[in-house]
Write a protein that holds these residues in place. Structure first.
Motif, PDB file in Angstrom:
ATOM      1  N   LEU A 192     -12.864  11.545  -9.155  1.00  0.00           N
ATOM      2  CA  LEU A 192     -11.566  11.695  -8.497  1.00  0.00           C
ATOM      3  C   LEU A 192     -10.562  12.394  -9.400  1.00  0.00           C
ATOM      4  O   LEU A 192      -9.663  13.091  -8.917  1.00  0.00           O
ATOM      5  CB  LEU A 192     -11.041  10.328  -8.066  1.00  0.00           C
ATOM      6  CG  LEU A 192     -11.842   9.681  -6.939  1.00  0.00           C
ATOM      7  CD1 LEU A 192     -11.216   8.363  -6.521  1.00  0.00           C
ATOM      8  CD2 LEU A 192     -11.932  10.616  -5.742  1.00  0.00           C
ATOM      9  N   LEU A 218     -10.681  16.023  -8.928  1.00  0.00           N
ATOM     10  CA  LEU A 218     -10.034  16.535  -7.723  1.00  0.00           C
ATOM     11  C   LEU A 218      -8.619  17.036  -8.005  1.00  0.00           C
ATOM     12  O   LEU A 218      -8.133  17.953  -7.351  1.00  0.00           O
ATOM     13  CB  LEU A 218      -9.968  15.433  -6.670  1.00  0.00           C
ATOM     14  CG  LEU A 218     -11.231  15.145  -5.865  1.00  0.00           C
ATOM     15  CD1 LEU A 218     -10.946  14.060  -4.842  1.00  0.00           C
ATOM     16  CD2 LEU A 218     -11.703  16.400  -5.174  1.00  0.00           C
ATOM     17  N   LEU A 250       1.079   9.717  -5.148  1.00  0.00           N
ATOM     18  CA  LEU A 250       1.470  11.036  -4.647  1.00  0.00           C
ATOM     19  C   LEU A 250       2.396  11.745  -5.625  1.00  0.00           C
ATOM     20  O   LEU A 250       2.284  12.954  -5.850  1.00  0.00           O
ATOM     21  CB  LEU A 250       2.143  10.891  -3.285  1.00  0.00           C
ATOM     22  CG  LEU A 250       2.597  12.192  -2.616  1.00  0.00           C
ATOM     23  CD1 LEU A 250       1.425  13.140  -2.436  1.00  0.00           C
ATOM     24  CD2 LEU A 250       3.266  11.913  -1.277  1.00  0.00           C
ATOM     25  N   ASP A 251       3.307  11.004  -6.221  1.00  0.00           N
ATOM     26  CA  ASP A 251       4.223  11.597  -7.190  1.00  0.00           C
ATOM     27  C   ASP A 251       3.461  12.190  -8.369  1.00  0.00           C
ATOM     28  O   ASP A 251       3.873  13.185  -8.943  1.00  0.00           O
ATOM     29  CB  ASP A 251       5.224  10.539  -7.697  1.00  0.00           C
ATOM     30  CG  ASP A 251       6.378  10.348  -6.718  1.00  0.00           C
ATOM     31  OD1 ASP A 251       6.605  11.273  -5.902  1.00  0.00           O
ATOM     32  OD2 ASP A 251       7.030   9.305  -6.765  1.00  0.00           O
ATOM     33  N   GLN A 310       0.828  -1.209   0.000  1.00  0.00           N
ATOM     34  CA  GLN A 310       0.000   0.000   0.000  1.00  0.00           C
ATOM     35  C   GLN A 310       0.861   1.257   0.000  1.00  0.00           C
ATOM     36  O   GLN A 310       0.528   2.257  -0.643  1.00  0.00           O
ATOM     37  CB  GLN A 310      -0.937  -0.018   1.207  1.00  0.00           C
ATOM     38  CG  GLN A 310      -2.018  -1.076   1.055  1.00  0.00           C
ATOM     39  CD  GLN A 310      -2.816  -1.292   2.327  1.00  0.00           C
ATOM     40  OE1 GLN A 310      -2.378  -0.924   3.415  1.00  0.00           O
ATOM     41  NE2 GLN A 310      -3.979  -1.897   2.188  1.00  0.00           N
ATOM     42  N   GLN A 311       1.968   1.189   0.726  1.00  0.00           N
ATOM     43  CA  GLN A 311       2.864   2.347   0.769  1.00  0.00           C
ATOM     44  C   GLN A 311       3.455   2.629  -0.611  1.00  0.00           C
ATOM     45  O   GLN A 311       3.545   3.774  -1.042  1.00  0.00           O
ATOM     46  CB  GLN A 311       3.980   2.095   1.793  1.00  0.00           C
ATOM     47  CG  GLN A 311       4.936   3.267   1.961  1.00  0.00           C
ATOM     48  CD  GLN A 311       4.253   4.467   2.611  1.00  0.00           C
ATOM     49  OE1 GLN A 311       3.517   4.324   3.579  1.00  0.00           O
ATOM     50  NE2 GLN A 311       4.468   5.659   2.065  1.00  0.00           N
ATOM     51  N   PRO A 344      -1.146  15.833  -1.137  1.00  0.00           N
ATOM     52  CA  PRO A 344      -1.250  14.686  -0.222  1.00  0.00           C
ATOM     53  C   PRO A 344      -2.692  14.273   0.060  1.00  0.00           C
ATOM     54  O   PRO A 344      -2.981  13.075   0.159  1.00  0.00           O
ATOM     55  CB  PRO A 344      -0.573  15.180   1.059  1.00  0.00           C
ATOM     56  CG  PRO A 344       0.341  16.270   0.626  1.00  0.00           C
ATOM     57  CD  PRO A 344      -0.338  16.913  -0.549  1.00  0.00           C
ATOM     58  N   ALA A 345      -3.605  15.247   0.182  1.00  0.00           N
ATOM     59  CA  ALA A 345      -4.990  14.911   0.511  1.00  0.00           C
ATOM     60  C   ALA A 345      -5.641  14.135  -0.629  1.00  0.00           C
ATOM     61  O   ALA A 345      -6.332  13.136  -0.418  1.00  0.00           O
ATOM     62  CB  ALA A 345      -5.792  16.176   0.825  1.00  0.00           C
ATOM     63  N   VAL A 346      -5.395  14.587  -1.851  1.00  0.00           N
ATOM     64  CA  VAL A 346      -5.966  13.884  -3.005  1.00  0.00           C
ATOM     65  C   VAL A 346      -5.380  12.479  -3.104  1.00  0.00           C
ATOM     66  O   VAL A 346      -6.097  11.498  -3.327  1.00  0.00           O
ATOM     67  CB  VAL A 346      -5.695  14.667  -4.310  1.00  0.00           C
ATOM     68  CG1 VAL A 346      -6.187  13.876  -5.510  1.00  0.00           C
ATOM     69  CG2 VAL A 346      -6.371  16.029  -4.255  1.00  0.00           C
ATOM     70  N   HIS A 402       0.835   4.187  -2.762  1.00  0.00           N
ATOM     71  CA  HIS A 402       0.587   5.563  -2.329  1.00  0.00           C
ATOM     72  C   HIS A 402       1.695   6.492  -2.820  1.00  0.00           C
ATOM     73  O   HIS A 402       1.425   7.610  -3.267  1.00  0.00           O
ATOM     74  CB  HIS A 402       0.504   5.606  -0.809  1.00  0.00           C
ATOM     75  CG  HIS A 402       0.230   6.965  -0.246  1.00  0.00           C
ATOM     76  ND1 HIS A 402      -1.011   7.543  -0.288  1.00  0.00           N
ATOM     77  CD2 HIS A 402       1.044   7.886   0.338  1.00  0.00           C
ATOM     78  CE1 HIS A 402      -0.963   8.749   0.266  1.00  0.00           C
ATOM     79  NE2 HIS A 402       0.275   8.986   0.653  1.00  0.00           N
ATOM     80  N   ASP A 403       2.927   6.036  -2.755  1.00  0.00           N
ATOM     81  CA  ASP A 403       4.054   6.852  -3.215  1.00  0.00           C
ATOM     82  C   ASP A 403       3.902   7.231  -4.680  1.00  0.00           C
ATOM     83  O   ASP A 403       4.106   8.389  -5.059  1.00  0.00           O
ATOM     84  CB  ASP A 403       5.372   6.088  -3.013  1.00  0.00           C
ATOM     85  CG  ASP A 403       5.747   5.989  -1.547  1.00  0.00           C
ATOM     86  OD1 ASP A 403       5.078   6.646  -0.721  1.00  0.00           O
ATOM     87  OD2 ASP A 403       6.689   5.240  -1.223  1.00  0.00           O
ATOM     88  N   GLN A 447      -4.261  10.703  -0.757  1.00  0.00           N
ATOM     89  CA  GLN A 447      -4.826   9.910   0.333  1.00  0.00           C
ATOM     90  C   GLN A 447      -6.206   9.385  -0.037  1.00  0.00           C
ATOM     91  O   GLN A 447      -6.526   8.216   0.204  1.00  0.00           O
ATOM     92  CB  GLN A 447      -4.912  10.784   1.599  1.00  0.00           C
ATOM     93  CG  GLN A 447      -5.331  10.019   2.832  1.00  0.00           C
ATOM     94  CD  GLN A 447      -4.149   9.281   3.440  1.00  0.00           C
ATOM     95  OE1 GLN A 447      -3.136   9.087   2.786  1.00  0.00           O
ATOM     96  NE2 GLN A 447      -4.310   8.862   4.667  1.00  0.00           N
ATOM     97  N   VAL A 448      -7.027  10.253  -0.615  1.00  0.00           N
ATOM     98  CA  VAL A 448      -8.377   9.825  -1.012  1.00  0.00           C
ATOM     99  C   VAL A 448      -8.292   8.720  -2.059  1.00  0.00           C
ATOM    100  O   VAL A 448      -9.001   7.707  -1.975  1.00  0.00           O
ATOM    101  CB  VAL A 448      -9.198  11.020  -1.553  1.00  0.00           C
ATOM    102  CG1 VAL A 448     -10.477  10.527  -2.211  1.00  0.00           C
ATOM    103  CG2 VAL A 448      -9.526  11.986  -0.420  1.00  0.00           C
TER     104      VAL A 448
END
Lengths: 178, 178
Positions: B173, B176, B123-124, B115-116, B129-131, B119-120, B133-134
């Motif tokens: 999404l 966003l 995020l890139d 998952q990490q 970060p909030a988007v 997520h990375d 995360q969603v």
DNA sequence: GTCTATAGGACGATAGAC
DNA sequence: GTCTATCGTCCTATAGAC
């Protein structure tokens, strides 16, 4: 006795919550426990029934939440925002553990029913099915992934990347509804 | 043999995927299986290692996906959009089943690491970060809740309320990120 | 390398004293 | 109602023939 079973399922998993362990945790003997719950299925049913009752109260609180349903749902789905001893949260985690073992269909359908009830309430408030779906999915994601698997840290080789706070996520999703 | 173990964990749960059942599924005898995997933990480690290898390939495909990372992540997290025999999906489901039993810390940390990594990458691409995360949470929600618990239908007393399609959620999404 | 046979232990459930 | 004692079953793992 049901409390003891619930605690054990949450803490050590379905497989470790045996009659022996549950009886010891509850401070009685195996025979005494078996008098009230004649089978393992009876213990599972007890937890499923408890979930139903706690859920009725939760849905009532949800619909009358001062900051709105979306805020309530996301906040009560986030482990960081739930008191560690919250009865509903503990019960959900326990039933989820039972369902994940694949041996208790009633536990699985109780969870599905719970998610449907939440989704219905969210949909009634936000109107748009897509937005309601995102809120439900984020709520599920919050619930079923974070501390669910108690990582020992060895799984993260590098430093963790920044993750947004719950407040930021809520603000973002509120914006969707307008 | 590892394939047989994986299939059984996915289909019948961790508890039912015993040496006996795995050997029968693989078409060998228990002794033959135990020669290659001397303990149950060895079988679990085998699946965890396989997940790591499949994940390397997935991350590579993700970063070069034509429709973007977000589209790729959500689409490959949705059970309705995954071919039933997808190797990575099967492996994730199996490792998740192992982790949910609470008996295999390595399975749990492998999932957290997975998952990490996702997520990375998200995020890139999206920056915020909030988007990110969603998106991660929706992906988790898609993965760990829908058909995960094979409901027998008895859990839904009333008619199901409308749920949005995957395309609608993705469109929402994507909006966003702008 | 693959098999059979079996040791050793844990679990769900029953029986019966108190 | 709660206890102890125990049966039968299933599981992980070992030993050793082939």
């Amino acid at each position: 006795m049901l409390d003891a079973f619930e605690r054990l399922v949450v803490a050590t998993g379905e497989r470790s919550a045996t009659f022996d362990a549950t009886a010891a945790e509850a401070g009685v003997s195996k025979g005494g426990l078996l008098y009230h719950f004649p089978s393992r299925e009876a213990l599972v049913d007890g937890l499923v029934d408890r979930l139903g009752a706690l859920l009725d109260a939760d849905v009532a609180a949800m619909t009358s939440a001062p900051d709105g349903v979306v805020d309530y749902v996301l906040r009560t789905s986030s482990p960081s925002a739930i008191p560690a001893d919250d009865p509903l949260d503990r019960c959900i985690t326990a039933v989820a553990g039972l369902a994940a073992s694949g041996l208790w269909p009633r536990a699985a359908s109780a969870l599905a029913s719970m998610q449907q009830r939440w989704h219905d309430v969210v949909l009634d408030e936000v109107g748009d099915p897509a937005v309601a779906q995102v809120v439900s999915l984020v709520s599920d994601g919050l619930y079923f992934t974070p501390g669910q698997f108690s990582s020992d840290g060895s799984g993260s080789p590098g430093p963790a990347r920044p993750r947004a706070s719950l407040d930021e996520v809520i603000a973002l999703l509120r914006g969707l509804g307008r």
